[in-house]
Every structure is written in C-alpha cells, then in structure tokens.
Design a protein around this motif. Structure first.
Motif, mmCIF file in Angstrom:
data_model
loop_
_atom_site.group_PDB
_atom_site.id
_atom_site.type_symbol
_atom_site.label_atom_id
_atom_site.label_comp_id
_atom_site.label_asym_id
_atom_site.label_seq_id
_atom_site.Cartn_x
_atom_site.Cartn_y
_atom_site.Cartn_z
ATOM 1 N N GLY A 329 22.836 -6.589 -62.756
ATOM 2 C CA GLY A 329 23.750 -5.611 -63.342
ATOM 3 C C GLY A 329 23.041 -4.687 -64.319
ATOM 4 N N LYS A 330 22.138 -5.244 -65.149
ATOM 5 C CA LYS A 330 21.389 -4.424 -66.106
ATOM 6 C C LYS A 330 20.440 -3.476 -65.379
ATOM 7 C CE LYS A 330 21.668 -7.911 -69.741
ATOM 8 N NZ LYS A 330 20.941 -8.785 -70.670
ATOM 9 N N ARG A 333 22.448 -0.591 -64.022
ATOM 10 C CA ARG A 333 22.809 0.373 -65.064
ATOM 11 C C ARG A 333 21.670 1.350 -65.343
ATOM 12 N NH1 ARG A 333 22.002 -0.227 -71.320
ATOM 13 N NH2 ARG A 333 22.732 1.832 -71.938
ATOM 14 N N VAL A 334 20.440 0.836 -65.382
ATOM 15 C CA VAL A 334 19.289 1.705 -65.615
ATOM 16 C C VAL A 334 19.122 2.692 -64.466
ATOM 17 C CG1 VAL A 334 16.806 1.781 -66.005
ATOM 18 C CG2 VAL A 334 18.142 -0.057 -66.979
ATOM 19 N N GLN A 336 21.431 3.878 -62.566
ATOM 20 C CA GLN A 336 22.524 4.841 -62.554
ATOM 21 C C GLN A 336 22.480 5.781 -63.750
ATOM 22 O OE1 GLN A 336 25.879 2.169 -62.311
ATOM 23 N NE2 GLN A 336 25.975 2.287 -60.093
ATOM 24 N N GLU A 337 22.244 5.228 -64.941
ATOM 25 C CA GLU A 337 22.336 6.027 -66.160
ATOM 26 C C GLU A 337 20.980 6.476 -66.694
ATOM 27 O OE1 GLU A 337 24.570 3.861 -69.026
ATOM 28 O OE2 GLU A 337 26.206 3.387 -67.636
ATOM 29 N N PHE A 340 18.108 2.594 -71.210
ATOM 30 C CA PHE A 340 17.963 1.158 -71.428
ATOM 31 C C PHE A 340 17.680 0.922 -72.900
ATOM 32 C CE2 PHE A 340 13.686 2.675 -70.920
ATOM 33 C CZ PHE A 340 12.935 1.909 -71.789
ATOM 34 N N SER A 348 18.932 3.437 -77.686
ATOM 35 C CA SER A 348 18.818 3.660 -76.243
ATOM 36 C C SER A 348 17.631 4.571 -75.962
ATOM 37 C CB SER A 348 20.094 4.290 -75.682
ATOM 38 O OG SER A 348 21.170 3.396 -75.767
ATOM 39 N N ARG A 379 22.225 0.795 -53.664
ATOM 40 C CA ARG A 379 21.473 1.718 -54.504
ATOM 41 C C ARG A 379 19.989 1.700 -54.142
ATOM 42 N NH1 ARG A 379 23.062 5.817 -58.149
ATOM 43 N NH2 ARG A 379 21.177 6.399 -59.266
#
Length: 545
Positions: A329-330, A333-334, A336-337, A340, A348, A379
């Motif tokens: 999950g982490k 997130r990296v 997608q966004e 980190f 961040s 992804r």
C-alpha cells in the motif's frame, strides 16, 4: 527573587569557542540556548530558523501571516518557569511558528535588524503575551538576527528577568554573528556528510550493477523469441510507462530492465536496483524511503532510501512479488502521488522515478490468492514483457557460449578457447531448464579445466538432457539424438573447417607453438603429434616470425 549580576566574559568566550567546534546544527542550537539560559538573569533563550511554511492550516497566527510560503520555525528552546519550575525546552505551543514581519521576532527577520527592549515596564505593548511576562517577571528582551553573508537564517531571542545591560547586548551581537556562521558551517558539514553517504550508497549500488551487468554481458542472441522481446523494448523503452518483466530465474530480466532504462529519456540518470527477496521484512520501508537518525534502534545517522537515490532515473524492483502485503500500500501511494516520508520524519519528499519491476512468480495468481494487491499489480504491469527461457532460445546457445567463453578466458588471463562443432552440438542437445547462468557456469568450468588439458564440457545431470560425449577435436560428430540434425542445426563443411582452423591456432598459441611432447598442442587436443602436424601442413598454418 534576587537577581545575580551578569557574570564576566568567561562564559561568553567559552560559548564562542565551543560553538566553533560543533559540526551538527541540532547540537549547536542546543548549546547556544542552554548556555544563554544558564545566565542568572536569563528566563528563556530561543532560536527560530527560517524555513518553508508547513503547518499553515492549523497555525494560530495564520490570519496575521502575510506570506504562507515561509516563516520562522522554533528549533531550540531552553529556560525554566519561575512559577512552577516547568521546563521550557519544548518546541510546541502557540509561538512554535512566527510569520515574517509579525511581532518583534518576525520584525527582526524581515528587517534583518536587532531589536532590544531594555525595560518592558516602560515598553510592554509589543509583547504577544503580556500576562506571561508579568507572571514570570520578564523585564528585558534582546532579539538578534542570525545573518550570514547578507542572508537572514533566523532569529536569536533572549528574555531576561533583569533590565537589559549594555555589555550583554555587545556579547549577544557577537554570539549571534558567530552562531550564524556556525549554523552555516554546520549545515555545510551536514550536507557534505549527506552527499558522502549518498556517494557511498551509490558506489555500492554501482558495484552491484557492474557485477550484475558482467554476469551476462550485453544481450546476446538472434533467435525469434529474443527478437520479439527486443522489439517490445524498442517500443516501450523511450516512454515512462511502467514495465513488468516476467520470466524464470536467471533468464536475463535485469538485462532487459537495463535496456529499457538506456532506451528512455532517463538514461543519464541512475538505475537503482532493489532485490526485494533479500530485504528483511522489517527493513522494507527504510530500504525504499530511507530513515532519520534515531528513528529506530541502530539508526545512528540519516540514510537515503532507494527511491531518493533513483530520482531522475529508474528504480528496478527485482522479485517484486516478495514485497510484504502491508508494504504494498505504501509503495502504491508513492507510485500514485510521487511523495514519501523517511522513517522517523514528518516532512514529505517528492520523487520522480520510472518504475520497472520483475518477477518469476505468477503475480495474477498471487492477486487471486490475496497475497498481492490488485491495484498495485495493475499499476506495475502497464506493459508486461515475458523473457523466454534458454530452452526456447536454443538457436542462441552457440552465440551465448562463445560470448561466455571470451569473457571467461579474459578473466582467467588465458588465450581464448574455441568451441568445436561437437561442443556446440553438445550444448544445443542439452535441455536447459531456463537459466542462462547455468550455461555461463558450464562454459567457465570448461575454460578453467582447459588450462590442464582438453576442453571438455561438464553439463549438469538432467533427466531431460541428451548429452553425447564428443570424440575429440577432430573426431566424428556424435550420432543419434545428439547429432546436429537432432539439434536442428547442420554445419557446412566450410564452417567445420573454419572452426577446426581457429581451434588449432588457439591450441598452438596457448602452447607457444609447441606441437609434440608433454604440454604440446597435440596432447592438449588429444591427437597424435603426426596427425596434428599433417593437419597444420594441410591448412597452410605457419608459425609467425
């Protein structure tokens, strides 16, 4: 309360000398406020440093802030309450941030000028909290800008329970000047240390890359299966699309990842590899994102993660199926966004990398079994590439074998050994399990053994292998299942003659043109000296002058 007189210059001089020795910004700031707060007349000493706005939505002074891009951050504090002996070393509270130009502390930063209030009983209107000053019997204030080469780094503020003395003002100005220079120097040392650590890590990764690259060398082969893969590399390489490389262990997935990196616009950036199968479960987050000093036991200094090292380049996640589910999950997130946080940090960081992943697992089955996140799978696998095993690239075996033989002989420092048609037939007749490294190991063992005698291949035992024994450098080709016809390849007479000539020359060079006797070419090739002499004459081979 009896206020002791301001001590002599001894403590100030010691502070200036000790400041010059510090190489850590954090330790330097603590040193300054701790020493100043120990002065008998001092109530509170604080340092604010200029930094970007970070808590703007929750800042109690947001309504007064003219510019939310930067503000003064409280980074060090020392003092003690007169009422309840409460320690004031905390960095929280209403005044942990000061907008530029707001109140006296903010004005010091905006004007780059010192502000001194000798007696608050005469001028207390500027105080942000007059009640606190009355309760704590605060009488004097001195605020100095921390200036380095014309740039404001922050503000040093000292609150006193006595009227501000002129001598103290002189020393505070000197301390502020030295503090600014010391902060700049400490930051430079920290940056040098950070870069040194980064270079050390990059060197480790680069050594691993060089080692991995030399394992297979360049991509070698011309079989239809390999050509299909290289066409896909040419197609997707110039883009930033995520690629999932699928294939059995040892089929050259990392070489394909490297080719994708070299094809793209990030070729001048680094390609950093993470072998997910070798990372301990509890260290995945630190390995990917880095950690701050003291964030866990053993974290004795800041560490850069692989994502940060790969900035501007490519991050190759080998054996991606081994990433723990809670870490996936982490990672998503990296991806997608593109942000980190290091372990132990709240700040961040933004990162721009291309992700190439590889696995020998069936990730779709892992998704169906709940062991791999479906959203992460989709992804990563924007463009999947399947690398064929060696058994599906039999046409590439002669080229690969010759390539590995050249590399092995070069490493061993011996003349290049040439593979005879019988050797090639033997290699092509073997049912390779898919691992190209196995072929490389076979060739390297043969090259090592060739220094003491005839070049022989030691193929691993396999129930599916068809490994005929060749009958020497000039013997007849093996018959039956191991023949060139069974292997799907016939050698023309000209090819056989060319290989025989090259093999003879290699043997003669290795033995320094000694034909007969112990250690001669005839013994090395396993033939009679007279037979070898006849072949040399028939081929017109002459020893060079």
């Amino acid at each position: 309360m009896r206020i002791e007189p301001i001590p002599g210059i001894g403590p100030y001089r010691r502070l200036l000398l000790d400041m010059a020795q510090e190489r850590s910004v954090e330790a330097l700031l603590h040193l300054i406020v701790d020493r100043l707060s120990q002065l008998p007349e001092a109530a509170l000493a604080r340092v604010w440093l200029l930094d970007r706005g970070d808590i703007c939505p929750t800042c109690p002074m947001i309504a007064q802030c003219p510019d939310q891009t930067a503000c003064l951050h409280l980074v060090s504090s020392a003092g003690r309450s007169l009422e309840d002996e409460r320690d004031w070393s905390g960095l929280g509270g209403r005044f942990r941030r000061f907008p530029i130009g707001v109140y006296k502390v903010g004005l010091i930063a905006s004007r780059a000028e010192a502000i001194e209030v000798p007696d608050l009983q005469e001028d207390g209107t500027w105080l942000a909290d007059p009640g606190w000053a009355r309760r704590e019997r605060i009488r004097g204030f001195a605020g100095q800008p921390l200036l380095h080469r014309g740039q404001v780094l922050g503000v040093l503020g000292v609150f006193l329970r006595a009227r501000l003395d002129g001598d103290l003002l002189v020393w505070l100005r000197m301390i502020a000047d030295h503090a600014a220079a010391a902060i700049a120097n400490a930051r430079a040392f920290e940056e040098i240390e950070r870069l040194r650590n980064r270079v050390e890590l990059e060197n480790v990764y680069l050594r691993d890359e060089v080692k991995a690259a030399s394992a297979f060398g360049d991509i070698v082969g011309n079989s239809p299966a390999l050509r299909g893969v290289l066409e896909q590399v040419d197609l997707v390489g110039p883009t930033d699309a995520g690629v999932l490389i699928l294939g059995e262990s040892g089929t050259g997935k990392e070489l394909i990842a490297r080719a994708l990196h070299e094809q793209g616009g990030r070729r001048n950036g680094p390609m950093i590899k993470v072998n997910c199968a070798s990372v301990p479960r509890e260290l995945f987050e630190s390995e990917f994102f880095g950690h701050a000093r003291g964030s866990f036991s053993g974290a004795v200094r800041d560490r850069i993660g692989r994502f940060e090292l790969a900035a501007g380049g490519t991050l190759f996640l080998d054996e991606v199926g081994e990433i723990p589910l809670d870490m996936q999950g982490k990672l998503l997130r990296v991806l997608q966004e593109r942000t980190f946080e290091r372990v132990g940090e709240e700040r961040s960081r933004t990162v721009d990398v291309r992700i190439i992943a590889a696995t020998n697992q069936n990730l779709k089955a892992e998704v169906d079994g709940g062991r791999f996140r479906q959203d992460l799978y989709y992804r990563l696998s924007v463009f999947p590439i399947v690398v064929p095993p060696l058994r599906d690239r039999i046409d590439d075996v002669p080229l690969l074998a010759a390539h590995f033989m050249r590399l092995s002989c070069r490493r061993l420092g011996i003349p290049e050994c040439l593979l005879s048609p019988a050797h090639v037939s033997e290699l092509q007749s073997y049912t390779w399990p898919g691992n190209i490294r196995e072929l490389q190991n076979v060739i390297e063992r043969a090259a090592i053994a060739s220094r003491t005698g005839l070049l022989r291949l030691d193929l691993p035992a396999s129930v599916n292998a068809r490994t005929p024994q060749h009958s020497g450098a000039f013997g007849a080709e093996p018959k039956g299942a191991g023949s060139p016809i069974a292997a799907g390849r016939l050698f023309s007479y000209a090819e056989v003659e060319s290989l025989e000539r090259e093999n003879l020359l290699a043997a003669l060079r290795f033995t320094h043109w000694k034909v007969s006797g112990k250690g001669g070419a005839a013994e090395l090739l396993g033939v009679k000296a007279t037979t070898l002499a006849s072949r040399i004459k028939a081929m017109g081979i002459q020893r060079p002058d």
